[in-house]
Design an enzyme around this catalytic site. Sequence first.
Site, PDB file in Angstrom:
ATOM      1  N   ARG A 156     -20.571 -13.062 -11.015  1.00 44.54           N
ATOM      2  CA  ARG A 156     -21.240 -13.150 -12.343  1.00 44.54           C
ATOM      3  C   ARG A 156     -20.334 -13.760 -13.007  1.00 44.54           C
ATOM      4  NH1 ARG A 156     -21.602  -9.145 -17.108  1.00 44.54           N
ATOM      5  NH2 ARG A 156     -23.060  -9.997 -18.185  1.00 44.54           N
ATOM      6  N   HIS A 200     -23.216 -14.963 -23.326  1.00 44.22           N
ATOM      7  CA  HIS A 200     -22.056 -13.950 -23.474  1.00 44.22           C
ATOM      8  C   HIS A 200     -21.346 -14.299 -24.590  1.00 44.22           C
ATOM      9  CE1 HIS A 200     -19.849 -10.888 -20.797  1.00 44.22           C
ATOM     10  NE2 HIS A 200     -19.169 -10.918 -21.812  1.00 44.22           N
ATOM     11  N   GLU A 240     -25.026  -7.809 -23.372  1.00 47.53           N
ATOM     12  CA  GLU A 240     -25.073  -6.689 -24.651  1.00 47.53           C
ATOM     13  C   GLU A 240     -25.141  -7.205 -26.000  1.00 47.53           C
ATOM     14  OE1 GLU A 240     -20.698  -5.575 -24.151  1.00 47.53           O
ATOM     15  OE2 GLU A 240     -21.070  -4.517 -22.280  1.00 47.53           O
ATOM     16  N   ASN A 284     -23.969  -2.226 -18.105  1.00 48.38           N
ATOM     17  CA  ASN A 284     -22.429  -2.167 -18.443  1.00 48.38           C
ATOM     18  C   ASN A 284     -22.069  -0.816 -18.751  1.00 48.38           C
ATOM     19  OD1 ASN A 284     -22.651  -4.879 -17.806  1.00 48.38           O
ATOM     20  ND2 ASN A 284     -22.082  -5.711 -20.093  1.00 48.38           N
ATOM     21  N   TYR A 298     -18.584   1.982 -19.396  1.00 54.84           N
ATOM     22  CA  TYR A 298     -17.471   1.922 -19.496  1.00 54.84           C
ATOM     23  C   TYR A 298     -16.941   3.561 -19.657  1.00 54.84           C
ATOM     24  CZ  TYR A 298     -16.630  -3.117 -18.943  1.00 54.84           C
ATOM     25  OH  TYR A 298     -16.598  -4.424 -18.722  1.00 54.84           O
ATOM     26  N   GLU A 352     -21.123  -4.680 -15.104  1.00 51.76           N
ATOM     27  CA  GLU A 352     -19.829  -4.554 -15.628  1.00 51.76           C
ATOM     28  C   GLU A 352     -19.368  -3.069 -15.621  1.00 51.76           C
ATOM     29  OE1 GLU A 352     -18.669  -6.135 -19.156  1.00 51.76           O
ATOM     30  OE2 GLU A 352     -19.907  -7.892 -19.151  1.00 51.76           O
TER      31      GLU A 352
HETATM   32  C1  FCB Z   1     -17.890  -5.724 -22.284  1.00 54.69           C
HETATM   33  C2  FCB Z   1     -17.888  -7.364 -22.473  1.00 54.69           C
HETATM   34  C3  FCB Z   1     -16.954  -7.964 -21.508  1.00 54.69           C
HETATM   35  C4  FCB Z   1     -15.718  -7.180 -21.732  1.00 54.69           C
HETATM   36  C5  FCB Z   1     -15.596  -5.749 -21.624  1.00 54.69           C
HETATM   37  C6  FCB Z   1     -14.475  -5.150 -21.530  1.00 54.69           C
HETATM   38  O1  FCB Z   1     -18.544  -5.154 -23.459  1.00 54.69           O
HETATM   39  O2  FCB Z   1     -19.265  -7.777 -21.905  1.00 54.69           O
HETATM   40  O3  FCB Z   1     -16.948  -9.247 -21.977  1.00 54.69           O
HETATM   41  O4  FCB Z   1     -14.962  -7.332 -22.917  1.00 54.69           O
HETATM   42  O5  FCB Z   1     -16.513  -5.061 -22.309  1.00 54.69           O
END
Ligand code: FCB
Length: 441
Positions: free
Chosen positions: A81, A125, A170, A296, A298, A350
């Site tokens: 990607r 992006h 995002e 995405n 985290y 992500e």
């Molecule tokens: C996301 C982004 C990516 C990177 C990660 C850690 O928000 O899409 O570019 O910065 O976080």
Amino acid sequence: MTALISKPDFPKNFTWGVATSAFQIEGASNTDGKGPSIWDDFCRVPGTIADASDGVVACDHYHLWESDLDLITDLGVDAYRFSISWPRVQPLGSGAFNEAGFAFYERLVDGMIARGLKPYLTLNHWDLPSALQAQGGWANRDTVQHFVTYAGEVARRLGDRVTSICTHNEPWVVAVLGHEVGNFAPGIKSRAVMLQVAHHLLLSHGMALTALRAQGCKASLGIVLNMSHTQAATESEADKEQARLDDGKGLRWYVDPLLKGEYPADVLEHFGTDAPRVLPGDMELIAAPLDFLGVNYYFRCMASAGAPWDINASGHDITDMGWEVYPPGLTALLVRLHRDYSLPPILITENGAAFQDEMVDAQVHDVRRQSYIASHIAAVREAMQQGVVVDGYFVWSLLDNFEWASGYEKRFGIVRVDYDTQQRTLKDSALWYRGFLEARP
Ligand code: FCB
């Protein structure tokens, strides 16, 4: 520690990949006719980037793309990607296209195909051409049409060779961090502007999908959202109400328009007179059918009444970004999406973690990153066992890179980058991922 999972636990056609984005790795910010982007400009504003760095060289991927593709191939993944830098292929964001810029991405995509890698392309992006920002950027409705034209040209040139095209990465980050908090480019601080920007991002997404389909683009089309699992910190009604609002502003504000064609009424009421200007027909355009929804993930968010949302409240491991490591949040998020919406297939576009790495004898024993990735892959499998359709998983990130306002201080790569020599070194997490993928049936 590392969860016990193996590749055979996943369907045969599940796509495994790694992810990057143009501004974070390419460098060559002023090469071969590329125009400036809002991130080039933002980096020049004193105090915006933690280590006062920029994207001028980054990982020099613009020049090292061939060996980087070899590296990706060596990991044994199915897909890569990446994103296109809009000002590299259209320096002013409208008008003339830059042949040298397109030639780079054609080489890159052909290079992937030659190596058996599936290209997953992202159009935006975050590196909007500066010339469009000078006219108001995403707050100006004209940018919507410019984006659709840019998307159409990319699809005309590359659409038959790429597996997937994502419109935006995002939109929440572009809108909220870029236009309300102001710690990301273009550094604006206004809730009303933020909401208009979010609306235009969503609108341009839907219109681009419709235009690409009309021109016969065969790639799988979708969008990528950052999503969290938001939980009330206590059982109190006030905290639960806060969780509902936080989730509304962060998740439902984007998913509802895309999948239901409407903004959530409670959040609309909360925003009051800051609400965006929506023209007749916009919501139908935004809700164009998705071939996939990119997630995405985290961290999870804890909501307490009257306090800003908290992403490191627990006793769990905390990454170098200050983000809580909480894999069950990914399972909970996916199961909840599946429950509340009629979903297209999900891609985890992500997932990964920043930790301070140490290089010892040309090795990086990044046990915590490896554990982060393995436990989140297990969390995806858990959601799939509960009925969620997930088609792929991409590690963020292939390389250590320019982590936006954090500069180069935060390392997300499964491959270490020495920024003085541009040498790449596979960390233990990369070796683990490769071993995991080798177990494919
Ligand atoms: C996301 C982004 C990516 C990177 C990660 C850690 O928000 O899409 O570019 O910065 O976080």
